[in-house]
Motif scaffolding. Structure first.
Motif, PDB file in Angstrom:
ATOM      1  N   VAL A   1     -49.812  15.204  16.166  1.00 18.95           N
ATOM      2  CA  VAL A   1     -50.564  14.043  15.695  1.00 18.95           C
ATOM      3  C   VAL A   1     -49.944  13.644  14.367  1.00 18.95           C
ATOM      4  CG1 VAL A   1     -52.796  13.094  15.032  1.00 18.95           C
ATOM      5  CG2 VAL A   1     -52.679  14.906  16.761  1.00 18.95           C
ATOM      6  N   GLY A   2     -49.410  12.423  14.292  1.00 23.29           N
ATOM      7  CA  GLY A   2     -48.803  11.945  13.056  1.00 23.29           C
ATOM      8  C   GLY A   2     -49.430  10.620  12.649  1.00 23.29           C
ATOM      9  N   GLU A   3     -50.022  10.577  11.457  1.00 19.57           N
ATOM     10  CA  GLU A   3     -50.658   9.339  10.962  1.00 19.57           C
ATOM     11  C   GLU A   3     -49.973   8.930   9.654  1.00 19.57           C
ATOM     12  OE1 GLU A   3     -55.147   7.475  10.306  1.00 19.57           O
ATOM     13  OE2 GLU A   3     -54.908   9.623  10.673  1.00 19.57           O
ATOM     14  N   PRO A   4     -48.829   8.240   9.753  1.00 21.77           N
ATOM     15  CA  PRO A   4     -48.075   7.894   8.549  1.00 21.77           C
ATOM     16  C   PRO A   4     -48.570   6.633   7.842  1.00 21.77           C
ATOM     17  CG  PRO A   4     -46.876   7.150  10.470  1.00 21.77           C
ATOM     18  CD  PRO A   4     -48.113   7.847  10.983  1.00 21.77           C
ATOM     19  N   ILE A   5     -49.464   5.889   8.487  1.00 22.35           N
ATOM     20  CA  ILE A   5     -49.939   4.621   7.922  1.00 22.35           C
ATOM     21  C   ILE A   5     -51.458   4.659   7.861  1.00 22.35           C
ATOM     22  CG2 ILE A   5     -50.058   2.118   8.277  1.00 22.35           C
ATOM     23  CD1 ILE A   5     -47.324   2.242   9.583  1.00 22.35           C
ATOM     24  N   TRP A   6     -51.997   4.443   6.665  1.00 22.58           N
ATOM     25  CA  TRP A   6     -53.447   4.453   6.491  1.00 22.58           C
ATOM     26  C   TRP A   6     -53.829   3.399   5.453  1.00 22.58           C
ATOM     27  CZ3 TRP A   6     -50.203   8.497   5.111  1.00 22.58           C
ATOM     28  CH2 TRP A   6     -50.018   8.706   3.741  1.00 22.58           C
ATOM     29  N   PRO A   7     -55.075   2.942   5.456  1.00 28.59           N
ATOM     30  CA  PRO A   7     -55.498   1.932   4.479  1.00 28.59           C
ATOM     31  C   PRO A   7     -55.275   2.418   3.053  1.00 28.59           C
ATOM     32  CG  PRO A   7     -57.132   2.151   6.222  1.00 28.59           C
ATOM     33  CD  PRO A   7     -56.148   3.264   6.426  1.00 28.59           C
ATOM     34  N   GLY A   8     -54.757   1.518   2.214  1.00 28.40           N
ATOM     35  CA  GLY A   8     -54.512   1.861   0.823  1.00 28.40           C
ATOM     36  C   GLY A   8     -53.057   2.081   0.494  1.00 28.40           C
ATOM     37  N   ARG A   9     -52.205   2.251   1.516  1.00 29.58           N
ATOM     38  CA  ARG A   9     -50.783   2.378   1.242  1.00 29.58           C
ATOM     39  C   ARG A   9     -50.238   1.026   0.768  1.00 29.58           C
ATOM     40  NH1 ARG A   9     -47.126   6.705   4.251  1.00 29.58           N
ATOM     41  NH2 ARG A   9     -46.723   7.013   2.044  1.00 29.58           N
ATOM     42  N   SER A  10     -49.210   1.060  -0.069  1.00 29.74           N
ATOM     43  CA  SER A  10     -48.603  -0.181  -0.542  1.00 29.74           C
ATOM     44  C   SER A  10     -47.820  -0.840   0.587  1.00 29.74           C
ATOM     45  CB  SER A  10     -47.662   0.107  -1.722  1.00 29.74           C
ATOM     46  OG  SER A  10     -46.512   0.808  -1.265  1.00 29.74           O
ATOM     47  N   GLU A  11     -47.522  -2.110   0.403  1.00 31.78           N
ATOM     48  CA  GLU A  11     -46.743  -2.830   1.421  1.00 31.78           C
ATOM     49  C   GLU A  11     -45.380  -2.177   1.619  1.00 31.78           C
ATOM     50  OE1 GLU A  11     -44.774  -7.242   2.319  1.00 31.78           O
ATOM     51  OE2 GLU A  11     -46.108  -6.972   0.603  1.00 31.78           O
ATOM     52  N   ALA A  12     -44.744  -1.760   0.512  1.00 31.35           N
ATOM     53  CA  ALA A  12     -43.426  -1.123   0.620  1.00 31.35           C
ATOM     54  C   ALA A  12     -43.519   0.183   1.397  1.00 31.35           C
ATOM     55  CB  ALA A  12     -42.857  -0.866  -0.777  1.00 31.35           C
ATOM     56  N   GLU A  13     -44.562   0.975   1.133  1.00 27.34           N
ATOM     57  CA  GLU A  13     -44.752   2.237   1.859  1.00 27.34           C
ATOM     58  C   GLU A  13     -44.983   1.971   3.342  1.00 27.34           C
ATOM     59  OE1 GLU A  13     -46.796   4.860  -1.749  1.00 27.34           O
ATOM     60  OE2 GLU A  13     -48.040   3.741  -0.339  1.00 27.34           O
ATOM     61  N   MET A  14     -45.775   0.955   3.649  1.00 24.85           N
ATOM     62  CA  MET A  14     -46.060   0.658   5.052  1.00 24.85           C
ATOM     63  C   MET A  14     -44.817   0.184   5.791  1.00 24.85           C
ATOM     64  SD  MET A  14     -49.886  -0.917   5.237  1.00 24.85           S
ATOM     65  CE  MET A  14     -51.317  -0.006   4.653  1.00 24.85           C
ATOM     66  N   LEU A  15     -43.976  -0.583   5.116  1.00 25.32           N
ATOM     67  CA  LEU A  15     -42.723  -1.023   5.753  1.00 25.32           C
ATOM     68  C   LEU A  15     -41.836   0.170   6.082  1.00 25.32           C
ATOM     69  CD1 LEU A  15     -41.686  -4.241   3.794  1.00 25.32           C
ATOM     70  CD2 LEU A  15     -42.216  -4.074   6.231  1.00 25.32           C
ATOM     71  N   GLU A  16     -41.707   1.106   5.128  1.00 22.84           N
ATOM     72  CA  GLU A  16     -40.862   2.273   5.385  1.00 22.84           C
ATOM     73  C   GLU A  16     -41.496   3.195   6.423  1.00 22.84           C
ATOM     74  OE1 GLU A  16     -37.773   2.577   4.493  1.00 22.84           O
ATOM     75  OE2 GLU A  16     -37.964   0.654   3.467  1.00 22.84           O
ATOM     76  N   ALA A  17     -42.838   3.245   6.470  1.00 28.04           N
ATOM     77  CA  ALA A  17     -43.506   4.034   7.510  1.00 28.04           C
ATOM     78  C   ALA A  17     -43.335   3.390   8.877  1.00 28.04           C
ATOM     79  CB  ALA A  17     -44.990   4.195   7.173  1.00 28.04           C
ATOM     80  N   THR A  18     -43.320   2.064   8.929  1.00 24.40           N
ATOM     81  CA  THR A  18     -43.062   1.360  10.191  1.00 24.40           C
ATOM     82  C   THR A  18     -41.629   1.628  10.652  1.00 24.40           C
ATOM     83  OG1 THR A  18     -44.674  -0.375   9.694  1.00 24.40           O
ATOM     84  CG2 THR A  18     -42.936  -0.916  11.281  1.00 24.40           C
ATOM     85  N   ARG A  19     -40.696   1.639   9.713  1.00 26.74           N
ATOM     86  CA  ARG A  19     -39.309   1.976  10.049  1.00 26.74           C
ATOM     87  C   ARG A  19     -39.259   3.394  10.640  1.00 26.74           C
ATOM     88  NH1 ARG A  19     -34.941  -0.401   7.649  1.00 26.74           N
ATOM     89  NH2 ARG A  19     -36.169  -0.977   5.811  1.00 26.74           N
ATOM     90  N   HIS A  20     -39.981   4.319  10.006  1.00 26.32           N
ATOM     91  CA  HIS A  20     -40.065   5.689  10.515  1.00 26.32           C
ATOM     92  C   HIS A  20     -40.602   5.728  11.937  1.00 26.32           C
ATOM     93  CE1 HIS A  20     -41.739   9.720  11.132  1.00 26.32           C
ATOM     94  NE2 HIS A  20     -42.916   9.135  11.269  1.00 26.32           N
TER      95      HIS A  20
END
Length: 315
Positions: A101-120
């Protein structure tokens, strides 16, 4: 009742997104996935944000000694670190189907963090192709923006939504998603001077970074981490980026930023996201080290050159 994905067949990789609304759906979906793994005597890793980790432990109660628990806010603070940890877990259980179970994206992350997590999330499909594993990724559809949920539909071949396990009609290949993550990087407020460097000037880069870092709120240990990370990025420029590069440093309200640019190209999008072998002759150690040292690494690769933007938080 939520229909959970079937265990991965030999040589198959399964990567569903679980769209949940509220804690009850979360515990039912993720908890059911973990229980099924335990019932099948399969190794299971749960890497989710701390509060959800605690809730899952409490709801599952018995049998969780067989679960590997990881706080994703620590492991995945820099999304570039996550993939290696998932691969190492599967490698430790080679020959057996593994569930994660991997949850790399959660409410409160910055836009830059979410973009890199989406890339991941997109690169997971490349890194695990042909491997016997299932990685379930929960998404809080009430707390996340519509664009983040839309991206999840593109990075996951299957979706679990409203109790149904479905193929995603919007699924896209990793290169397409990664290209769409390459938003222009914002310029620093007030600008920042560039330091140009070339062969024989790596010491100058280190001295410049150290002198600048001493004027920031970074601790002595974190100043050392910054100097090492910038030095590795500059060394990559000299070895793979045309023999020269540019560096600038600046502070923000949240921390410090180092921007390293050169004329190189990123031949392997997984570079730095997999632990390099000691016997490897293909490099990748510099990017790996940078990911381990920094709180966020933004990567931009284009025909015109290569940019690494390194972030470190300050107290």
């Amino acid at each position: 009742m939520i229909n959970l994905p079937a265990p991965a067949a030999p040589g198959a990789f399964v990567h569903p997104a679980l769209f949940y609304q509220g804690q009850e759906e979360y515990l039912a979906g993720v908890g059911g996935f973990v229980r099924a793994a335990l019932a099948a005597d399969e190794p299971v890793l749960v890497a989710v944000p701390g509060p959800q980790l605690d809730a899952l432990r409490e709801s599952l109660d018995a049998g969780t000694a067989e679960v590997t628990w990881t706080d994703m806010t620590q492991l995945g603070r820099n999304p570039g670190r996550i993939l290696a940890a998932l691969q190492e877990f599967v490698d430790r259980h080679a020959g057996r189907p593994a569930r994660i179970v991997g949850e790399p994206i959660w409410p409160g992350r910055s836009e830059a963090e979410m973009l890199e997590a989406t890339r991941h999330e997109a690169l997971i499909n490349t890194a695990f192709a042909g491997r016997q594993a299932t990685i379930l990724c929960p998404y809080d559809v009430l707390g996340l923006s519509a664009s983040v949920v839309s991206d999840a539909r593109r990075t996951h071949p299957t979706l679990i939504e409203k109790g149904e396990d479905l193929l995603s009609p919007d699924y896209a290949d990793a290169p397409s998603v990664c290209a769409d993550c390459d938003h222009p990087l914002p310029e620093p407020d007030g600008g920042a001077p560039w330091l140009e460097y070339a062969h024989g000037e790596l010491g100058t880069v280190r001295d410049h970074t150290e002198a600048w870092a001493r004027r920031t709120a970074l601790s002595a240990a974190r100043r050392g981490d910054l100097i090492l990370a910038v030095s590795e990025a500059a060394a990559n420029s000299l070895s793979h980026g045309g023999g020269r590069g540019s560096l600038r440093l600046w502070s923000t309200g949240a921390g410090i930023v180092a921007d390293v640019r050169d004329s190189g190209h990123l031949a392997d999008p997984l570079a730095g996201r997999r632990r390099p072998s000691l016997a490897s002759v293909n490099g990748g150690r510099g990017l790996w080290m940078i990911h381990q040292l920094c709180d966020l690494v933004e990567i931009r690769a284009s025909d015109s050159g290569f940019t690494l933007r390194l972030h470190m938080a300050t107290p």
